[in-house]
Design an enzyme around this catalytic site. Structure first.
Site, PDB file in Angstrom:
ATOM      1  N   HIS A 165      -3.154  -5.058   0.576  1.00 21.75           N
ATOM      2  CA  HIS A 165      -2.534  -4.660  -0.406  1.00 21.75           C
ATOM      3  C   HIS A 165      -1.553  -5.549  -1.016  1.00 21.75           C
ATOM      4  O   HIS A 165      -0.458  -5.453  -1.490  1.00 21.75           O
ATOM      5  CB  HIS A 165      -1.346  -3.295  -0.074  1.00 21.75           C
ATOM      6  CG  HIS A 165      -1.212  -2.339  -0.957  1.00 21.75           C
ATOM      7  ND1 HIS A 165      -0.652  -2.893  -2.223  1.00 21.75           N
ATOM      8  CD2 HIS A 165      -1.278  -0.991  -0.858  1.00 21.75           C
ATOM      9  CE1 HIS A 165      -0.392  -1.766  -2.939  1.00 21.75           C
ATOM     10  NE2 HIS A 165      -0.582  -0.438  -2.231  1.00 21.75           N
ATOM     11  N   GLU A 195      -7.269  -2.811  -4.666  1.00 26.50           N
ATOM     12  CA  GLU A 195      -7.471  -2.461  -3.197  1.00 26.50           C
ATOM     13  C   GLU A 195      -8.921  -1.906  -2.764  1.00 26.50           C
ATOM     14  O   GLU A 195      -9.158  -0.785  -3.193  1.00 26.50           O
ATOM     15  CB  GLU A 195      -6.565  -1.398  -2.717  1.00 26.50           C
ATOM     16  CG  GLU A 195      -4.939  -1.572  -3.082  1.00 26.50           C
ATOM     17  CD  GLU A 195      -4.060  -0.419  -3.071  1.00 26.50           C
ATOM     18  OE1 GLU A 195      -3.957   0.441  -2.543  1.00 26.50           O
ATOM     19  OE2 GLU A 195      -3.492  -0.487  -4.460  1.00 26.50           O
ATOM     20  N   HIS A 215      -1.330   5.565   3.039  1.00 26.98           N
ATOM     21  CA  HIS A 215      -1.389   4.334   3.653  1.00 26.98           C
ATOM     22  C   HIS A 215      -1.068   4.302   5.290  1.00 26.98           C
ATOM     23  O   HIS A 215      -0.270   3.348   5.539  1.00 26.98           O
ATOM     24  CB  HIS A 215      -0.410   3.298   3.149  1.00 26.98           C
ATOM     25  CG  HIS A 215      -0.862   2.894   1.521  1.00 26.98           C
ATOM     26  ND1 HIS A 215      -2.234   2.863   1.093  1.00 26.98           N
ATOM     27  CD2 HIS A 215      -0.265   2.495   0.274  1.00 26.98           C
ATOM     28  CE1 HIS A 215      -2.378   2.597  -0.271  1.00 26.98           C
ATOM     29  NE2 HIS A 215      -1.141   2.252  -0.571  1.00 26.98           N
TER      30      HIS A 215
HETATM   31  C1  GLA Z   1      -1.312   2.401  -3.715  1.00 26.19           C
HETATM   32  C2  GLA Z   1      -1.038   3.866  -4.186  1.00 26.19           C
HETATM   33  C3  GLA Z   1       0.153   3.811  -5.362  1.00 26.19           C
HETATM   34  C4  GLA Z   1       1.210   3.438  -4.627  1.00 26.19           C
HETATM   35  C5  GLA Z   1       1.091   2.048  -4.261  1.00 26.19           C
HETATM   36  C6  GLA Z   1       2.259   1.574  -3.488  1.00 26.19           C
HETATM   37  O1  GLA Z   1      -1.751   1.590  -4.739  1.00 26.19           O
HETATM   38  O2  GLA Z   1      -2.089   4.415  -4.860  1.00 26.19           O
HETATM   39  O3  GLA Z   1       0.406   5.188  -5.680  1.00 26.19           O
HETATM   40  O4  GLA Z   1       1.644   4.175  -3.507  1.00 26.19           O
HETATM   41  O5  GLA Z   1      -0.065   1.842  -3.223  1.00 26.19           O
HETATM   42  O6  GLA Z   1       3.454   1.529  -3.960  1.00 26.19           O
END
Ligand code: GLA
Length: 391
Positions: free
Chosen positions: A213, A351, A138
């Site tokens: 997110h 997402e 991210h």
């Molecule tokens: C995304 C990632 C997960 C986790 C979340 C935040 O969805 O794929 O593995 O890190 O973000 O916790």
């Protein structure tokens, strides 16, 4: 306080300047915007950030902060018309700044994972901070969800809308090129939907993958787990991963696997099956390859229905993939909005995205942005209800 858009079209401004016009064909829809702006609080460096609340005629509201271009709350009616906040979040910007869950944030420069924090572009190897075991997640340690954005009311007859802009410097979190990013949240006027439009330009070749997110619980944030929500993913394939959640590079057919959500299926039915991919994800935390007319056309990605509240969420996107994450890292230690405790699997994320680790996978749709090109990406989160007894 209603904030007004100070932008006046250039021609009108010129006429005003010449004194040629005394009565303008205004107010426009922009000037009529009733968007609310309030102080949200301060972040560590002392900067104050705000919360903007957009509304439509059905009573739906979306609150967005310029800290992280974050969707902080989303109140939508249930089958009885009762409003409920269906996204997880925090009460203060300091909590967003310290938090690790990315609640509602705009994720960038690169959403999801880049293996070993390395990729090669135009023959140059770029090294990124590792913030998820051996990988970059991210956008690195301080991604776009932890930056202060510039906000402006851009409401129109399409709905109340907030534009957020951010200039990400060349080298920020290891990524090349100065990237100008714009995110516009529109609370659609004539249906209960939030539309998110992303645009970006760069002065040097770079990679990017922008997403939102938000964590959804259609029964209301902090209101039990999401295992009974029925999910449909319009995707016949997913990208299997290794134990660190990096795609193997293969596309796998979902048929006869717990990843088949082509027909509505409660999230909890197969989540604990003895399946290697589910083990790696500690549940669902994978990228589905969307079955759309073309990877970049606007089409349905997912639908979630909560039998308890009757709320339905439909996600459409121009992105080729969606990360369905079943809240496996939520563990009851996070205290969210209004003192709610976020238990294990008490929310899910959808997402919309390009595939994880695309910079290292030449067969995945490209995430490279070149100078003089503009990235456009749109995702729409639409809410309806199913009445009790309806099929
Ligand atoms: C995304 C990632 C997960 C986790 C979340 C935040 O969805 O794929 O593995 O890190 O973000 O916790």
């Amino acid at each position: 306080m209603a904030i007004r858009n100070a932008r006046i079209p250039a021609m009108v401004a010129a006429l005003l300047f010449l004194g040629a016009v005394t009565t303008l064909p205004y107010p426009t829809a922009e000037a009529k915007s009733k968007m609310q702006k309030q102080a949200f609080g301060k972040i560590q460096d002392g900067q104050s950030v705000d919360l903007y609340t957009l509304a439509n005629k059905y009573g739906m509201t979306a609150a967005i902060s310029n800290f992280g271009a974050t969707l902080v709350s989303l109140k939508v009616p249930d089958r009885d018309g009762k409003l409920g906040d269906v996204v997880l979040g925090y009460d203060t910007p300091a909590d967003y700044e310290n938090g690790k869950a990315y609640f509602g944030g705009t994720i960038g420069r690169y959403g999801n994972r880049i293996a070993h924090g390395k990729f090669t572009l135009d023959g140059v190897v770029y090294t990124l901070p590792l913030n998820d075991g051996p990988n970059t997640l991210h956008g690195g340690v301080r991604g776009f969800n932890k930056r202060v954005w510039t906000a402006q009311d851009v409401s129109s007859s399409a709905g109340e809308a907030l534009e957020l802009t951010y200039a990400s410097k060349d080298g920020e979190e290891g990524f090349p090129g100065t990237l100008l990013v714009k995110v516009v949240y529109t609370l659609v006027a004539d249906e209960n939907a939030v539309r998110i439009d992303y645009t970006a330009t760069t002065d040097k070749d770079t990679v990017l993958n922008l997403t939102n997110h938000s964590y959804f619980n259609l029964s209301g944030q902090g209101n039990g787990d999401i295992l009974q929500h029925q999910l449909t993913l319009f995707a016949s394939q997913f990208t299997p991963v290794d134990v660190t959640l990096i795609p193997t590079g293969k596309l796998q057919d979902v048929h006869n696997t717990p990843f088949d959500f082509l027909q509505p299926m409660a999230i909890g039915v197969r989540i604990n099956m003895a399946d290697e991919q589910l083990k790696f994800g500690r549940g669902y935390d994978h990228n589905w390859v969307l079955d759309k007319k073309s990877p970049s056309s606007l089409g349905l990605a997912a639908r979630a229905y909560d039998p308890q509240s009757g709320r339905i969420l439909e996600v459409s996107t121009t992105e080729p993939g969606v990360q369905f994450y079943s809240g496996n890292f939520l563990d009851g230690t996070v205290h969210g909005k209004h003192g709610k405790v976020y238990a294990y699997r008490s929310a899910f994320c959808l997402e919309t995205q390009h595939f994880p680790d695309s910079p290292n996978e030449k067969d995945f749709p490209s995430t490279v942005l070149h100078p003089r090109k503009t990235l456009h990406s749109t995702s729409i989160y639409k809410f309806t209800v199913q009445k009790a007894g309806d099929k």
